[in-house]
Design an enzyme around this catalytic site. Structure first.
Site, PDB file in Angstrom:
ATOM      1  CG  ASP A   8      -2.058   0.893   1.403  1.00 16.84           C
ATOM      2  OD1 ASP A   8      -1.892   1.589   0.171  1.00 16.84           O
ATOM      3  OD2 ASP A   8      -2.942   1.149   2.014  1.00 16.84           O
ATOM      4  CG  ASP A 101      -3.369   3.747  -3.114  1.00 20.50           C
ATOM      5  OD1 ASP A 101      -4.300   2.903  -3.470  1.00 20.50           O
ATOM      6  OD2 ASP A 101      -3.533   4.562  -2.417  1.00 20.50           O
ATOM      7  CD  GLU A 102      -5.493  -1.122  -1.608  1.00 26.81           C
ATOM      8  OE1 GLU A 102      -5.368  -2.112  -0.902  1.00 26.81           O
ATOM      9  OE2 GLU A 102      -6.579  -0.552  -1.778  1.00 26.81           O
TER      10      GLU A 102
END
Length: 413
Positions: A8, A101-102
């Site tokens: 993350d 974003d992960e």
């Protein structure tokens, strides 16, 4: 034995802005400048003041009036995200992007190349920082949902390893809200049953949880006992592409709403073409100033990535909808990707020539905007909509004209 890594990126949008503009480092950066919109991301400096994502921007400004509020740059964030995902692919071919974003990475069996999970995770964090200049947090666990919890355990720039032997002890004292899928209302329902931490779930039989929570209760029982999926899907496809805007002032003016639908259709169509996608279902989203929200959809006979087809369908949906109250938000999206089964025809289907013409226009606009920027060219129809909006503002102000130039109403958030 499965080993799943969840990565993350820390305060991703804000971190990208601080990296690209060094003068912002150490300052409370908040992505979301529209006073009627919501916060997309907040740097850790802003979080000290209680600013969080999904918070109304007006509340964020009250809590952190000295914060740096930015509109954000989705294209830049997507560019950095692609670098992150490519870097993960150097460590394992099994990478599942979960969002911009992960991502989940199956690192099972990679020990011979990169060492044990902790060594591999540290190498991955270092590689991402080298490639992007950004920090990230990582969790490693036997199943996906525990890896996700672990990546959030020691933010920012954290690393948490949960082995099969320690999984139950790790989960036990955590609030039930840490389990993915347990939101505010579910947390309140569980609290009424005396369940506040994960260990409390284990005090009950599956039948009790099923009786009070339905099928979801059985899933909760499994998660409390550290059971979950360890399957990383590398071929996940986008389910929809959409765009929406919150207005500076509520409006029920259909010309203004049509102008925004056209702008959004262009954004959605461009993204579809960039990703090589075409969809059959067009959906509009309307949020009234009463905060009631509705969606309306129409499925086309053929999949499309055409700006014009998306806009005409969205506008027809809007025209068919009564507007009992002014809108504070409008959006359009396309879904149901892929080609439907069909019978081949001897003659060219009606509208095929027009579709080819529209595709040529879209391609030309894409090339111009790629070279000169998205503001380099505007469709004549959009120009007419904006002129109508300006004339209406002039009429409303007794011929004085709008106080400030620009789009009729609203800004992208």
């Amino acid at each position: 034995m499965a080993a799943i890594l969840h990565l993350d990126m820390d305060a991703f949008f804000a971190s990208v802005e601080q990296h690209d503009e060094p003068s912002l480092k150490g300052k409370p950066v908040i992505i979301g400048h529209h006073h009627r919109g919501v916060v997309s991301a907040a740097s850790y400096e802003a979080r000290v003041y209680g600013v969080r994502s999904a918070m109304p921007v007006s509340e964020a400004k009250r809590r952190c009036p000295h914060g740096v509020f930015l509109p954000g740059n989705r294209r830049r964030y997507s560019e950095v995200s692609r670098v992150v995902m490519a870097t993960l692919g150097r460590f394992s071919p099994l990478v599942e992007p979960a969002s911009i974003d992960e991502a989940y990475v199956d690192i099972s069996g990679c020990e011979t190349l990169f060492g044990p999970p902790e060594t591999m995770a540290r190498a991955m964090k270092a590689a991402i920082r080298e490639a992007t200049g950004l920090p990230c947090s990582v969790g490693v666990a036997p199943v996906k949902f525990i890896a996700k919890i672990a990546s959030d355990y020691d933010k920012p720039d954290g690393l948490t390893i949960v082995s099969p032997e320690t999984a139950l002890d790790f989960l036990g004292p955590l609030p039930v809200s840490k389990i993915p899928g347990v939101g505010k209302r579910a947390e309140e329902s569980l609290a009424r049953l005396g369940i506040r931490v994960v260990a409390d779930i284990r005090r009950h039989e599956p039948e009790f949880l099923a009786r009070h929570c339905g099928k979801w209760g059985l899933d909760l029982y499994d998660k409390a006992h550290a059971r979950g999926s360890a399957v990383v899907c590398t071929d996940r496809e986008a389910k929809s592409v959409s765009a929406e805007n919150t207005f500076e002032a509520d409006t029920a003016d259909r010309d203004i709403l049509a102008a925004w639908l056209l702008k959004q259709a262009e954004r959605v169509g461009r993204e579809l073409r960039q990703e090589g996608l075409r969809g059959r279902t067009v959906t509009i989203k309307l949020k009234f100033n009463t905060f009631k929200q509705i969606t309306r959809s129409r499925t086309l006979a053929e999949p499309t990535a055409s700006d014009s087809a998306i806009f005409e369908t969205a506008r027809a949906l809007l025209e068919a909808e009564p507007l009992p109250h002014p809108l504070r938000l409008i959006g359009v999206g396309v879904s149901q990707f892929g080609e439907p089964p069909r019978q081949l025809a001897l003659l060219e289907p009606p509208g095929k020539k027009q579709a080819r013409h529209d595709a040529q226009i879209d391609a030309a606009l894409d090339r111009i905007r790629d070279k000169f920027g998205k503001a380099a060219i505007m469709r004549g129809r959009l120009f007419e909509y904006e002129r109508k909006g300006e004339r209406k503002e002039e009429d409303a102000s007794g011929g004085r004209g709008p106080e400030a130039p620009g789009p009729p109403i609203g800004r992208k958030v």
